[in-house]
Design a protein around this motif. Sequence first.
Motif, PDB file in Angstrom:
ATOM      1  N   SER A 185       0.339   2.129   1.923  1.00 51.17           N
ATOM      2  CA  SER A 185       0.186   1.448   3.402  1.00 51.17           C
ATOM      3  C   SER A 185       0.051   2.862   4.246  1.00 51.17           C
ATOM      4  O   SER A 185       1.126   3.696   4.253  1.00 51.17           O
ATOM      5  CB  SER A 185       1.217   0.626   3.666  1.00 51.17           C
ATOM      6  OG  SER A 185       1.302   0.266   5.034  1.00 51.17           O
ATOM      7  N   GLY A 190       0.450  -3.604   5.780  1.00 56.10           N
ATOM      8  CA  GLY A 190      -0.521  -2.634   5.222  1.00 56.10           C
ATOM      9  C   GLY A 190      -0.488  -2.698   3.677  1.00 56.10           C
ATOM     10  O   GLY A 190      -1.590  -2.615   3.352  1.00 56.10           O
ATOM     11  N   GLN A 191       0.702  -2.541   3.217  1.00 56.77           N
ATOM     12  CA  GLN A 191       0.843  -2.468   1.869  1.00 56.77           C
ATOM     13  C   GLN A 191       0.246  -3.775   1.243  1.00 56.77           C
ATOM     14  O   GLN A 191      -0.135  -3.993   0.156  1.00 56.77           O
ATOM     15  CB  GLN A 191       2.318  -2.231   1.330  1.00 56.77           C
ATOM     16  CG  GLN A 191       2.568  -1.770  -0.019  1.00 56.77           C
ATOM     17  CD  GLN A 191       1.929  -0.761  -0.530  1.00 56.77           C
ATOM     18  OE1 GLN A 191       2.112   0.276   0.031  1.00 56.77           O
ATOM     19  NE2 GLN A 191       1.078  -0.902  -1.630  1.00 56.77           N
ATOM     20  N   GLN A 238      -6.088   2.244   1.139  1.00 56.94           N
ATOM     21  CA  GLN A 238      -5.203   2.456   2.184  1.00 56.94           C
ATOM     22  C   GLN A 238      -5.225   1.433   3.056  1.00 56.94           C
ATOM     23  O   GLN A 238      -6.167   0.945   3.514  1.00 56.94           O
ATOM     24  CB  GLN A 238      -5.724   3.842   2.947  1.00 56.94           C
ATOM     25  CG  GLN A 238      -5.801   5.070   2.246  1.00 56.94           C
ATOM     26  CD  GLN A 238      -6.269   6.225   3.039  1.00 56.94           C
ATOM     27  OE1 GLN A 238      -7.273   5.921   3.807  1.00 56.94           O
ATOM     28  NE2 GLN A 238      -6.038   7.593   2.816  1.00 56.94           N
ATOM     29  N   GLY A 239      -4.038   0.780   3.043  1.00 57.99           N
ATOM     30  CA  GLY A 239      -3.907  -0.537   4.042  1.00 57.99           C
ATOM     31  C   GLY A 239      -3.269   0.142   5.298  1.00 57.99           C
ATOM     32  O   GLY A 239      -2.675   0.971   5.478  1.00 57.99           O
ATOM     33  N   ASN A 240      -4.265  -0.645   6.119  1.00 57.09           N
ATOM     34  CA  ASN A 240      -4.094  -0.488   7.722  1.00 57.09           C
ATOM     35  C   ASN A 240      -3.604  -1.734   8.723  1.00 57.09           C
ATOM     36  O   ASN A 240      -3.963  -2.783   8.217  1.00 57.09           O
ATOM     37  CB  ASN A 240      -5.198   0.255   8.176  1.00 57.09           C
ATOM     38  CG  ASN A 240      -5.628   1.407   7.783  1.00 57.09           C
ATOM     39  OD1 ASN A 240      -4.930   2.337   8.069  1.00 57.09           O
ATOM     40  ND2 ASN A 240      -6.330   1.581   6.511  1.00 57.09           N
ATOM     41  N   ASP A 286      -3.065 -11.016   4.793  1.00 52.08           N
ATOM     42  CA  ASP A 286      -3.396  -9.936   3.922  1.00 52.08           C
ATOM     43  C   ASP A 286      -4.309 -10.699   2.931  1.00 52.08           C
ATOM     44  O   ASP A 286      -4.890 -10.061   1.888  1.00 52.08           O
ATOM     45  CB  ASP A 286      -2.212  -9.493   2.996  1.00 52.08           C
ATOM     46  CG  ASP A 286      -1.427 -10.765   2.587  1.00 52.08           C
ATOM     47  OD1 ASP A 286      -1.912 -11.833   2.489  1.00 52.08           O
ATOM     48  OD2 ASP A 286      -0.369 -10.345   1.975  1.00 52.08           O
TER      49      ASP A 286
END
Length: 172
Positions: free
Chosen positions: A146, A121-122, A105-107, A77
Amino acid sequence: MKKILVLVSLVALLAGCASDPAVDTGAKVEDRDTLAKKDGTSGMDTSSISGDPLTDPKHPLYKTLQARSIYFDYDSDAIKSEFVPVVEAHARFLRDNANRKVLIQGNADERGSREYNLGLGQRRADAIKSRMTLLGAKSGQIESVSLGEEKARCAEATESCYAENRRGDLVY
């Protein structure tokens, strides 16, 4: 004679101690506006320029703000150094436009469990948000969520495809 020699030595010692102490100037502080000047717009007065920098191609910030994806390494991350200028440009934009908001938006790629990828993702979205708030954007302007592996851009089981799916997207 010994007394005079001791007295002269003591005076010399005190004279040496009486010199000006070294002045501590403290740590150097970086100016936020000098960070990531790669876009050539840092410090530019855009208050008299009309148009929305997110949608008007004639606006000087338009090209810089079109980059809206930050890519990450596998199982990480940490924002890659090549994407720091993108995050900084968007942070400056939010700082200078208090009425604007962004959704991050985390992917993640498909490797790992669904729960793990949602958490990763978060963490990625939160890393971008944290950097932006440190650079002056208000926390209330930024929402981070996420999407895990659910919004893949590429469906092939190749490393280049996985790399394309490991990202944070900025949606205004």
